[in-house]
Scaffold this motif. Structure first.
Motif, PDB file in Angstrom:
ATOM      1  N   PHE B 220       0.530  -1.091   0.258  1.00 43.86           N
ATOM      2  CA  PHE B 220      -0.122   0.004  -0.197  1.00 43.86           C
ATOM      3  C   PHE B 220       0.902   1.301   0.012  1.00 43.86           C
ATOM      4  CE2 PHE B 220      -2.506  -3.337   2.056  1.00 43.86           C
ATOM      5  CZ  PHE B 220      -3.672  -3.367   0.828  1.00 43.86           C
ATOM      6  N   PRO B 222       0.281   5.626  -0.238  1.00 45.83           N
ATOM      7  CA  PRO B 222      -0.690   6.932  -0.201  1.00 45.83           C
ATOM      8  C   PRO B 222      -1.158   7.191  -1.599  1.00 45.83           C
ATOM      9  CG  PRO B 222       1.164   7.323   1.346  1.00 45.83           C
ATOM     10  CD  PRO B 222       1.454   6.110   0.500  1.00 45.83           C
ATOM     11  N   GLY B 223      -2.362   7.422  -1.838  1.00 44.53           N
ATOM     12  CA  GLY B 223      -2.933   8.039  -2.968  1.00 44.53           C
ATOM     13  C   GLY B 223      -3.509   6.771  -3.874  1.00 44.53           C
ATOM     14  N   GLN B 224      -3.137   5.544  -3.744  1.00 49.92           N
ATOM     15  CA  GLN B 224      -3.842   4.338  -4.305  1.00 49.92           C
ATOM     16  C   GLN B 224      -5.268   4.437  -4.276  1.00 49.92           C
ATOM     17  OE1 GLN B 224      -1.793   1.067  -2.560  1.00 49.92           O
ATOM     18  NE2 GLN B 224      -0.340   0.903  -4.238  1.00 49.92           N
ATOM     19  N   LEU B 320      -4.717   6.773   2.435  1.00 50.98           N
ATOM     20  CA  LEU B 320      -4.439   7.860   2.950  1.00 50.98           C
ATOM     21  C   LEU B 320      -3.197   8.108   3.460  1.00 50.98           C
ATOM     22  CD1 LEU B 320      -7.817   8.621   4.881  1.00 50.98           C
ATOM     23  CD2 LEU B 320      -7.206   9.249   2.573  1.00 50.98           C
ATOM     24  N   ASP B 321      -2.544   7.013   4.117  1.00 52.09           N
ATOM     25  CA  ASP B 321      -1.259   7.329   4.848  1.00 52.09           C
ATOM     26  C   ASP B 321      -0.700   5.784   5.090  1.00 52.09           C
ATOM     27  OD1 ASP B 321       0.566   9.162   6.046  1.00 52.09           O
ATOM     28  OD2 ASP B 321       0.016   7.861   7.785  1.00 52.09           O
TER      29      ASP B 321
END
Lengths: 390, 390, 390
Positions: B220, B222-224, B320-321
């Motif tokens: 994972f 961020p932004g996916q 998100l993070d």
């Protein structure tokens, strides 16, 4: 070992977090295309599932089991079990489901069950997991879906074999579809058995009250046909049951997915075959299997038409064979052909189709016969039935 | 200590018993009007509920959980738990439900969840009870319903804190209504925590087979955006589930009550939000949380449109993070935004709304945007995810 | 003792097996015609059923029980029980169901319950079985169905009496019907009791939080009428629940069977009365029985109209009598009349029918009154209710 951790307070992040469109978009997809099946490959299926007692009883009663072995702990203990075993149909429905994510979540159809057997009982609280080996990929020409033969085994938490069966599946080609399928698991052991022995308790004296009077070994003779009186209207309860037994195929619970398909499987979500089989066996159980000590196996099992919520299932059974078993079991072996119908009861189906009702649907074309649109299932089952107490 | 009592035989009484009409008629009513909420008041919710193993598994599977932590006892024990913990979503759905009789059985709408956390695991057989403290009653003018902010805590049978969250509710005024509401409980302890620590087992070596290959912490960034393929058509099963988790609000199971309401909540019974959230998290679980060791918390959770039987739910997630966690957990922290949709899948919703899909519905007015009628839910979730085994 | 057996491989048999049409066709049928009931005969019902904890809780919550005695183990233990007892309504629904195969699977209607009592608690894990004795067959003239009065008892795995009740059933004559009915069981013991004592724990100090404030013994006075606010729309969940409690009558789950019947019971499958009673008692429980220590008994219970999926059930209660109980129970006895309605709530029914609502439907003809088509059930219930803690 429990330990305390401090992860701090969570704060809102979404308004300032990155968003990568369209580059960051992923659409994970499960199941495999025809090209992804390699002869001999082994899939180790994820998750596994512990079977709590409440779920096992829900399964037995929802699917209308009348054999007290699966309902009554006192009776099961008299049979030599530590408690009520999990019904073999639930073991089958669960293990097959655990393999769907690898084996058939992209499949067009389940074509048949063969050589299903249950080499030892499963009990509530046991944890099942499943593995599948690709036996053979059969190509049917360019652009055509192919047939994949697989063998699946179910293991308990001690890695003991509790179920083994072969299955054929109709699988589409990947073709141009760019979607990635689940990668192969690493090489894995596949502890199947050429011909598993069956580990079973020798029953003691059984309570007389627990079963009916016409369902002992002596009551069956080859050539008999038994019409099971009651039907069961299936409701959309099957959406939830699909996942309750571990099956992840959206055909069974996503109405938009079903509506968007074409052909015989379009429209309303189709009932997962393991549930259809379980209902039919349940409908037959008061007349055939309430005195069964074990399900010795099933073969030549075919889902011949889809079932959806609103359909009413009926069953009839034909006695194919009777045979003795070892003396100290006080039991004999009866092989039944179980036929499932929708929206037509056994008596009416026998009137309409006569002896043709017992022909396998797959054989009808070569015999110049039409398929029966109300016939949803057929299988051969071999049961170990108690002899009448003297 | 058991004792024998003799209560005598029961005899028919009705024909000769008194009947005081209309003076003797009572119509007990539950929930509270706006005027009944006093800042700082504590409600001790009745009943409580023991969570049997069968129910916990039913919840996990019906709501489509794919994390083996909640399904497979062998896996849960490898994670350091004594058995499969109860899914945090079930703990949330249950504790919130236990408070409905006091908090929201007269409420117009549940407005949002904030600062939800699960400071220690709940296990099958545990008994939960719930308390709520009124944080603040916010008046919105004469005749208008007001907003009540409350904090609810869930305690186990040892009075240990297992859940804490804040919630906002839209509550009507009593106005002229003469119906009495439930009186306040006596003063009570309210053992909430400013920032609870999390008590969690340190996981050992985990079986490799149990989860997929693309859902570890390392997968994972961020932004996916992850589109979860399968949907779930909700059936009227939700009527029964409402009470199965302890929720007494008739909006969820009484069709005559629902039909008599006006506005967005009229018509068919509305699915209890705790169930909607659970299904959406389940739909997302194969792609996001199947390797989660714990749900660290949720915040900014909004039910933005009602869901009813017949609707098909879909979900998508945005990363998100990502953040590291303590080394010996072999895990990291991923914060997701979870979006729920009805009757429109994630890919189609992304086509239709693009980046706006990730705006909070409550923020759209001030941004000059329209709400998305298919968007039923949004929340931020922080999960502790296993790192990929080396 | 487990042993290994070798049953060899199963091979396909159907194509070459015999098929005896029509001579080999059997159509087993269950239940009995009027002629099959002999005064004094005892039926030993098959199967029996173990009640797992998960099922007991499902029953309590699905049927909307609000008494924490059946939901919360901590509370039940404070009452002196080893764990949550099985709700008496579930015991009744199950034991009656176990007898259907012998008693009423051919019956036209269940006419009434009398002298129902629960002489000792049932706990999760107990195994119930049932026996019925024919009290009296009442002929109503040639060609007419007759009325059969039976007494049924429920025993646990230690053969202790846990339930006893009398019941009247409307049963058709065999007439020309050639179908064989289930043969009589061998002579059997029938350990009923002229007036059973009740074995109950003496409660200790109970947690104050667990129940509401207006449902203690002191809150009830003869002549009061209590309108229970919430209704419950019944869904086709009842199809599965019929078998989950052991009931084999197709009227409750086979839509083709139901559609083919004539009269009041034709059309959609009718909800099994034991489930209707359970829902009504559940709807009443927040206002009447949440502080009950035990259900001392029911009598004069009548299902006066059928209920089907889609109907919304409502309940109201009338207080018939209050009486003291032994001092150390810290409780008193309240007798309620429970009235069930469909598609009309208690307040509206009281407006429409006034005092007539409390007349027994069977008595209305002789009083020159019309039956109330929305009234589905009436019974008298005697409950042992906690006194308000001082």
């Amino acid at each position: 070992m429990m330990r305390e951790f401090d992860f701090g307070r969570m704060t809102e992040m979404a308004p300032k977090a990155p968003l990568h469109l369209p580059a960051g978009v992923r659409a994970p997809s499960y199941g495999r295309y025809l090209e992804d099946f390699t002869d001999g490959a082994v899939f180790v299926h994820p998750r596994g599932m512990t079977l709590p007692r409440g779920l096992c009883q829900d399964f037995a009663t929802t699917f209308m089991e009348c054999n007290p072995l699966y309902l009554n702990e006192v009776y099961a203990q008299a049979c030599g079990h530590p408690t009520t075993p999990v019904s073999p149909l639930m073991v089958l429905a669960t293990v097959l489901s655990l393999g769907v994510q690898n084996d058939s979540e992209k499949a067009i159809a389940h074509l048949g069950y063969y050589d299903v057997h249950f080499p030892r009982p499963v009990y509530p609280g046991d944890t099942l997991r499943a593995l599948t080996r690709v036996v053979r990929r059969h190509e049917r020409g360019p652009g055509e879906p192919g047939i994949v033969a697989v063998r699946t085994i179910g293991l308990n938490q001690r890695d003991e074999l509790v179920l083994q069966y072969d299955r054929k599946i109709l699988v589409p080609r990947r073709g141009d579809a760019a979607t990635a399928s689940t990668p192969l698991a690493a090489e894995a052991q596949f502890p199947d058995a050429a011909m598993p022995l069956l580990l079973l308790p020798v029953p003691g004296a059984l309570p007389a009250y627990a079963t009916g009077r016409e369902t002992f070994f002596e009551d069956f003779a080859p050539g008999q046909v038994i019409l099971h009186a009651n039907g069961r209207t299936v409701t959309d309860e099957h959406f939830a049951w699909t996942y309750r037994v571990g099956n992840t195929h959206p055909l069974h619970f996503d109405r938009m997915y079903s509506a968007a398909r074409s052909g015989a499987m379009s429209g309303e979500p189709i009932v997962y075959g393991g549930l259809v089989f379980s209902w039919l066996a349940g409908l037959a159980s008061r007349d055939t299997s309430e005195n069964a000590l074990w399900d010795l196996g099933y073969t030549e099992g075919y889902h011949t038409q889809p079932t959806a919520a609103g359909d009413t299932l009926y069953a009839l059974s034909r006695v194919l064979d009777v045979a003795p078993a070892e003396d100290d079991l006080h039991a004999g072996i009866v092989t039944f052909q179980l036929i499932g119908l929708k929206n037509l009861n056994g008596a009416a189906a026998l009137d309409r189709y006569g002896a043709d009702l017992f022909l396998k649907e797959n054989d009808k074309k070569k015999l110049g016969k039409d398929k029966a649109p109300e016939k949803v299932f057929e299988i051969e089952r071999r049961l170990l039935l108690r002899r009448r107490p003297s």
